[in-house]
Design a protein around this motif. Structure first.
Motif, PDB file in Angstrom:
ATOM      1  N   THR A  49       6.750  -6.475   5.450  1.00  0.00           N
ATOM      2  CA  THR A  49       6.289  -6.854   4.474  1.00  0.00           C
ATOM      3  C   THR A  49       7.590  -6.183   3.177  1.00  0.00           C
ATOM      4  O   THR A  49       7.812  -7.007   2.560  1.00  0.00           O
ATOM      5  CB  THR A  49       5.354  -6.836   4.416  1.00  0.00           C
ATOM      6  OG1 THR A  49       4.396  -4.769   4.048  1.00  0.00           O
ATOM      7  CG2 THR A  49       3.456  -7.735   4.640  1.00  0.00           C
ATOM      8  N   GLY A  50       7.694  -4.618   3.023  1.00  0.00           N
ATOM      9  CA  GLY A  50       8.119  -4.271   2.814  1.00  0.00           C
ATOM     10  C   GLY A  50       7.823  -3.725   1.123  1.00  0.00           C
ATOM     11  O   GLY A  50       8.785  -3.824   0.237  1.00  0.00           O
ATOM     12  N   HIS A  51       6.188  -3.399   1.297  1.00  0.00           N
ATOM     13  CA  HIS A  51       5.735  -3.329   0.564  1.00  0.00           C
ATOM     14  C   HIS A  51       6.559  -1.541   0.367  1.00  0.00           C
ATOM     15  O   HIS A  51       6.723  -1.237   1.450  1.00  0.00           O
ATOM     16  CB  HIS A  51       4.664  -2.405   0.563  1.00  0.00           C
ATOM     17  CG  HIS A  51       3.929  -3.721   0.327  1.00  0.00           C
ATOM     18  ND1 HIS A  51       2.633  -4.699   1.716  1.00  0.00           N
ATOM     19  CD2 HIS A  51       3.127  -4.485  -0.606  1.00  0.00           C
ATOM     20  CE1 HIS A  51       2.360  -5.842   1.238  1.00  0.00           C
ATOM     21  NE2 HIS A  51       2.301  -5.971  -0.461  1.00  0.00           N
ATOM     22  N   GLY A  52       6.498  -0.967  -0.920  1.00  0.00           N
ATOM     23  CA  GLY A  52       7.272   0.093  -0.895  1.00  0.00           C
ATOM     24  C   GLY A  52       6.088   1.439  -1.728  1.00  0.00           C
ATOM     25  O   GLY A  52       5.020   1.216  -1.889  1.00  0.00           O
ATOM     26  N   LEU A  91      -0.056  -2.572   3.900  1.00  0.00           N
ATOM     27  CA  LEU A  91      -0.589  -1.428   3.583  1.00  0.00           C
ATOM     28  C   LEU A  91      -2.016  -1.407   3.619  1.00  0.00           C
ATOM     29  O   LEU A  91      -2.625  -2.427   3.623  1.00  0.00           O
ATOM     30  CB  LEU A  91      -0.060  -1.520   1.867  1.00  0.00           C
ATOM     31  CG  LEU A  91       1.020  -0.976   0.992  1.00  0.00           C
ATOM     32  CD1 LEU A  91       1.222  -1.815  -0.161  1.00  0.00           C
ATOM     33  CD2 LEU A  91       1.764   0.219   1.658  1.00  0.00           C
ATOM     34  N   TYR A  92      -3.057  -0.317   4.127  1.00  0.00           N
ATOM     35  CA  TYR A  92      -3.751  -0.294   3.775  1.00  0.00           C
ATOM     36  C   TYR A  92      -4.979   0.608   3.603  1.00  0.00           C
ATOM     37  O   TYR A  92      -4.205   1.801   3.343  1.00  0.00           O
ATOM     38  CB  TYR A  92      -4.681  -0.852   5.193  1.00  0.00           C
ATOM     39  CG  TYR A  92      -3.806   0.215   6.268  1.00  0.00           C
ATOM     40  CD1 TYR A  92      -4.210   1.120   6.801  1.00  0.00           C
ATOM     41  CD2 TYR A  92      -2.515  -0.486   7.343  1.00  0.00           C
ATOM     42  CE1 TYR A  92      -3.697   2.251   7.250  1.00  0.00           C
ATOM     43  CE2 TYR A  92      -2.099   0.465   8.406  1.00  0.00           C
ATOM     44  CZ  TYR A  92      -2.155   1.539   8.460  1.00  0.00           C
ATOM     45  OH  TYR A  92      -1.477   2.690   8.846  1.00  0.00           O
ATOM     46  N   VAL A  93      -5.666   1.241   2.816  1.00  0.00           N
ATOM     47  CA  VAL A  93      -6.957   2.574   2.612  1.00  0.00           C
ATOM     48  C   VAL A  93      -7.588   2.507   3.466  1.00  0.00           C
ATOM     49  O   VAL A  93      -7.768   1.909   5.032  1.00  0.00           O
ATOM     50  CB  VAL A  93      -7.525   1.583   1.588  1.00  0.00           C
ATOM     51  CG1 VAL A  93      -8.346   3.208   1.381  1.00  0.00           C
ATOM     52  CG2 VAL A  93      -7.112   1.290  -0.002  1.00  0.00           C
ATOM     53  N   PHE A  94      -7.290   4.050   3.782  1.00  0.00           N
ATOM     54  CA  PHE A  94      -7.919   4.916   5.035  1.00  0.00           C
ATOM     55  C   PHE A  94      -8.723   6.135   4.136  1.00  0.00           C
ATOM     56  O   PHE A  94      -8.120   6.911   2.886  1.00  0.00           O
ATOM     57  CB  PHE A  94      -6.736   5.594   5.402  1.00  0.00           C
ATOM     58  CG  PHE A  94      -6.009   5.927   5.096  1.00  0.00           C
ATOM     59  CD1 PHE A  94      -6.064   7.424   4.969  1.00  0.00           C
ATOM     60  CD2 PHE A  94      -4.412   5.319   5.727  1.00  0.00           C
ATOM     61  CE1 PHE A  94      -4.709   8.117   4.598  1.00  0.00           C
ATOM     62  CE2 PHE A  94      -3.733   6.015   5.412  1.00  0.00           C
ATOM     63  CZ  PHE A  94      -3.623   7.367   4.757  1.00  0.00           C
ATOM     64  N   VAL A  95      -9.818   6.413   4.495  1.00  0.00           N
ATOM     65  CA  VAL A  95     -10.777   7.605   3.526  1.00  0.00           C
ATOM     66  C   VAL A  95     -11.053   8.695   5.001  1.00  0.00           C
ATOM     67  O   VAL A  95     -11.513   7.933   5.586  1.00  0.00           O
ATOM     68  CB  VAL A  95     -11.967   7.144   3.116  1.00  0.00           C
ATOM     69  CG1 VAL A  95     -12.643   7.717   2.718  1.00  0.00           C
ATOM     70  CG2 VAL A  95     -11.386   5.633   2.217  1.00  0.00           C
ATOM     71  N   LYS A 159       7.046   7.160   7.054  1.00  0.00           N
ATOM     72  CA  LYS A 159       6.130   6.918   6.122  1.00  0.00           C
ATOM     73  C   LYS A 159       5.934   7.692   5.598  1.00  0.00           C
ATOM     74  O   LYS A 159       5.775   9.039   6.038  1.00  0.00           O
ATOM     75  CB  LYS A 159       4.544   5.972   7.248  1.00  0.00           C
ATOM     76  CG  LYS A 159       4.329   4.857   7.467  1.00  0.00           C
ATOM     77  CD  LYS A 159       3.083   4.259   8.078  1.00  0.00           C
ATOM     78  CE  LYS A 159       2.344   3.384   7.424  1.00  0.00           C
ATOM     79  NZ  LYS A 159       1.161   2.996   7.709  1.00  0.00           N
ATOM     80  N   GLN A 160       5.260   7.412   3.981  1.00  0.00           N
ATOM     81  CA  GLN A 160       5.366   7.823   3.502  1.00  0.00           C
ATOM     82  C   GLN A 160       4.155   7.331   2.327  1.00  0.00           C
ATOM     83  O   GLN A 160       3.652   6.531   2.251  1.00  0.00           O
ATOM     84  CB  GLN A 160       6.558   7.876   2.114  1.00  0.00           C
ATOM     85  CG  GLN A 160       5.987   8.647   1.222  1.00  0.00           C
ATOM     86  CD  GLN A 160       7.967   8.925  -0.301  1.00  0.00           C
ATOM     87  OE1 GLN A 160       8.136   8.053   0.354  1.00  0.00           O
ATOM     88  NE2 GLN A 160       6.936   9.876  -0.940  1.00  0.00           N
ATOM     89  N   ALA A 161       2.758   9.030   2.987  1.00  0.00           N
ATOM     90  CA  ALA A 161       1.450   8.647   2.188  1.00  0.00           C
ATOM     91  C   ALA A 161       1.086   8.827   1.244  1.00  0.00           C
ATOM     92  O   ALA A 161       1.487   9.782   0.652  1.00  0.00           O
ATOM     93  CB  ALA A 161       0.904   8.959   3.261  1.00  0.00           C
ATOM     94  N   SER A 174      -0.161   4.363   3.097  1.00  0.00           N
ATOM     95  CA  SER A 174       0.956   4.796   3.420  1.00  0.00           C
ATOM     96  C   SER A 174       1.926   3.721   3.134  1.00  0.00           C
ATOM     97  O   SER A 174       0.833   2.272   3.998  1.00  0.00           O
ATOM     98  CB  SER A 174       0.958   5.751   4.795  1.00  0.00           C
ATOM     99  OG  SER A 174       0.135   5.015   5.926  1.00  0.00           O
ATOM    100  N   ALA A 175       2.341   3.938   2.916  1.00  0.00           N
ATOM    101  CA  ALA A 175       4.090   2.506   3.435  1.00  0.00           C
ATOM    102  C   ALA A 175       5.276   3.605   3.772  1.00  0.00           C
ATOM    103  O   ALA A 175       5.364   4.404   4.387  1.00  0.00           O
ATOM    104  CB  ALA A 175       4.332   2.525   1.730  1.00  0.00           C
ATOM    105  N   PHE A 176       5.212   2.217   4.783  1.00  0.00           N
ATOM    106  CA  PHE A 176       7.009   2.459   6.246  1.00  0.00           C
ATOM    107  C   PHE A 176       7.969   2.489   4.503  1.00  0.00           C
ATOM    108  O   PHE A 176       8.073   1.324   3.282  1.00  0.00           O
ATOM    109  CB  PHE A 176       6.465   1.013   6.533  1.00  0.00           C
ATOM    110  CG  PHE A 176       5.672   1.240   7.815  1.00  0.00           C
ATOM    111  CD1 PHE A 176       6.849   2.160   8.577  1.00  0.00           C
ATOM    112  CD2 PHE A 176       4.886   0.238   7.279  1.00  0.00           C
ATOM    113  CE1 PHE A 176       5.579   2.246   9.659  1.00  0.00           C
ATOM    114  CE2 PHE A 176       3.938   0.555   8.819  1.00  0.00           C
ATOM    115  CZ  PHE A 176       4.113   1.340   9.967  1.00  0.00           C
ATOM    116  N   LEU A 177       9.175   3.159   5.236  1.00  0.00           N
ATOM    117  CA  LEU A 177      10.191   3.520   4.655  1.00  0.00           C
ATOM    118  C   LEU A 177      11.577   3.289   5.325  1.00  0.00           C
ATOM    119  O   LEU A 177      11.402   3.013   6.501  1.00  0.00           O
ATOM    120  CB  LEU A 177      10.433   5.157   4.240  1.00  0.00           C
ATOM    121  CG  LEU A 177       9.640   5.518   3.445  1.00  0.00           C
ATOM    122  CD1 LEU A 177      10.110   7.254   3.452  1.00  0.00           C
ATOM    123  CD2 LEU A 177       9.325   5.144   1.965  1.00  0.00           C
TER     124      LEU A 177
END
Length: 181
Positions: A49-52, A91-95, A159-161, A174-177
């Motif tokens: 999707t290209g989220h940053g 993008l998704y949340v992890f805890v 990825k950058q988290a 985290s988002a893929f670069l």
């Protein structure tokens, strides 16, 4: 009449030769346009999707606000449920707790309860240990980089988290670069 140089042969009988050359003419006009479009956008495979990173940081802020407003139990349940606010495209949340045990995961709820502290990426980076280090730092928030396989395309990308501490938990997205074309 113009000389043949200025009056091409297909102009005499335009129907048949023009039909034969029309696909070639259209392809010759379309190729430069496609090349310009491809050079202007990052290369994304199907499903990417290209989220940053800025989108990841904003999602962490929403998750932390939800945990602060509703409490830990409700926050963990909501992340596990995986609504769009916590699971959007790639993008998704992890805890995780500060021992490396996954407490909730919006994309893979089955990971909850598993201690993943020792996993490493292909370069040997123990990224969950890095997340714990960031959460325990005085700032309690920060960025971490590692390699990870994209769920939709299967490509291993960087990825950058963004990690932020909330009580005894670390909340991250985290988002893929994506590489440029």
């Amino acid at each position: 009449r113009w000389p043949l140089l200025f009056y091409p042969r297909f102009m005499y009988a335009w129907r048949w030769p023009m039909r034969r050359h029309l696909p070639t003419l259209l392809a010759a006009l379309a190729l430069p346009l496609m090349a310009m479009t491809a050079a202007a956008a990052p290369r994304l495979d199907p499903g990417e999707t290209g989220h940053g990173p800025a989108d990841a940081q904003a999602m962490v802020a929403r998750a932390v606000a939800y945990f602060d407003a509703h409490g830990e139990a409700a926050g963990l349940a909501e992340v596990t449920r995986g609504p769009r606010a916590f699971n959007d495209g790639d993008l998704y949340v992890f805890v995780y707790d500060l021992d490396g045990t996954c407490r909730a995961h919006a994309r893979r709820p089955g990971q909850a309860g598993s201690n993943l502290r020792g996993i490493r990426d292909r370069n040997g980076v123990a990224f969950i240990q890095d997340w714990i280090r960031i959460a325990r730092s005085p700032a309690g928030a920060g960025w971490s980089r590692y390699d990870y396989a994209h769920e939709a395309s299967g490509r291993v990308l960087e990825k950058q988290a963004y990690i932020q501490r909330s009580g005894d938990l670390l909340i991250g997205v985290s988002a893929f670069l994506y590489p440029d074309a």
